[in-house]
Design an enzyme around this catalytic site. Sequence first.
Site, PDB file in Angstrom:
ATOM      1  N   HIS A 158      10.378  -2.010  -2.486  1.00  0.00           N
ATOM      2  CA  HIS A 158       9.171  -2.083  -1.339  1.00  0.00           C
ATOM      3  C   HIS A 158       9.025  -3.584  -1.502  1.00  0.00           C
ATOM      4  CE1 HIS A 158       8.414   2.302  -0.947  1.00  0.00           C
ATOM      5  NE2 HIS A 158       9.229   1.942  -0.289  1.00  0.00           N
ATOM      6  N   GLU A 161       5.808  -4.986  -2.419  1.00  0.00           N
ATOM      7  CA  GLU A 161       5.770  -4.907  -4.368  1.00  0.00           C
ATOM      8  C   GLU A 161       6.469  -5.066  -5.479  1.00  0.00           C
ATOM      9  OE1 GLU A 161       6.766  -0.404  -5.025  1.00  0.00           O
ATOM     10  OE2 GLU A 161       5.755   0.245  -3.630  1.00  0.00           O
ATOM     11  N   HIS A 304       8.032   0.955  -9.209  1.00  0.00           N
ATOM     12  CA  HIS A 304       7.441   0.125  -8.408  1.00  0.00           C
ATOM     13  C   HIS A 304       6.005   0.146  -8.337  1.00  0.00           C
ATOM     14  CE1 HIS A 304      10.132   1.826  -5.146  1.00  0.00           C
ATOM     15  NE2 HIS A 304      10.624   2.276  -5.764  1.00  0.00           N
ATOM     16  N   GLU A 363       5.338   3.561 -11.417  1.00  0.00           N
ATOM     17  CA  GLU A 363       4.490   2.941 -10.700  1.00  0.00           C
ATOM     18  C   GLU A 363       3.083   2.359 -11.058  1.00  0.00           C
ATOM     19  OE1 GLU A 363       3.978   3.065  -7.402  1.00  0.00           O
ATOM     20  OE2 GLU A 363       5.353   5.093  -6.818  1.00  0.00           O
TER      21      GLU A 363
END
Length: 394
Positions: A158, A161, A304, A363
């Site tokens: 992404h 990110e 991420h 994450e």
Amino acid sequence: MQILACKGDTLSLYSERFDLPHALLVDSNPHVTHDVLQEGEEIYLPGYEAHVYKVKKGDTRETIVRELDTPVDALTSIIRSPLTAGEEIVVPVRVKKAVINGQKNYDFTALMNDLQTLLKLYPFLRMYEIGKSVLGKPLVEIQIGRGSKHVHMNGSFHANEWITTAVIMTFLNDYLCALTNGKKLKGANVRSIYERVTLSIVPMVNPDGVDLVLNGPPPMEPYRSDVVSMNGGSNDFSQWKANIRGIDLNNQFPAKWEVEKERKIPKEPAPRDFPGFSPLSEPETVAMAQLTKERDFVKVLAFHTQGKEIYWGYEQLEPKEAEKEVNEFARQSGYAPVRYIDSHAGYRDWFIQEWKRRGYTIELGEGVNPLPLEQFPDIYEDSLGIFLTALQME
């Protein structure tokens, strides 16, 4: 750095003189196919830089060694005649700290510049182009190690990110530095890891998107006009997650992709969440799928942001050893393990579905993407144990 071999020298001799593992010298010099080196043959010394030293009156090998903090035996390969005051000699000096700075806006140019720095200093690294982005940027894989167990890590699926790429590259630099210096990294014996594991890294899956977030729209049309239109006319691309065509790359894999297509909003290219008109329609996801099929990874880690969570299961297809490993990740990082979420078509989902092996989505950090660089030290410290655990656990 490079040195010129003398007649009768061997890589084993250099391993002793420069205090380097023989394996790193062999892997840094694939052109060497014989035990005894030829006179004048160029040999790469990983983890060393050339330092030009002006000899002072009264200097000896020992005084130079003390001043430059280099192995005394290393000078035997360089200084072969009496020293003369005023002459300049090239001395190999071991690099003992990181040479790249990850705490910066980490766009595609920063990535490629840092990779070239590391490849020059650590020539046992291997870099492969696995494909190209929509705009023709090379998608690169870095390999390190000679083990039969292949572990994969990636970042920046992404666009906003991008800090994940900076974290991965910082870890890579620290790993390389520990290797050549014979130091442990957070208690891990990285030289043992090098022999047992081959680490595969794709540090930036979505370079076009990252550059869009950090540098604004590209000059070429129709992409420049298209991204501004998709972004509602705004030139603030800080919330952009997709690739340059408005496709969310982590919604592109054939793991119940049809489910995501039906329920995702929007229904057309957009800054985020649109899974495309078909799975694996984008060159970036095609490259990642092909790489994964070719390399036979035992596990994959996709980095991420944000949430300080680790997703580790998919459709009850994950292997039983995944739970033990994710619990160790949690212990090392303080992140919360989450087995199932209502989501499909991600890279990790597809990997678990197809291979029934361990796949993790980590994450990093918490807050609102893109995470501020002020979080970088804490994010890196939290994630370091995850990196090393993944390389050590069977």
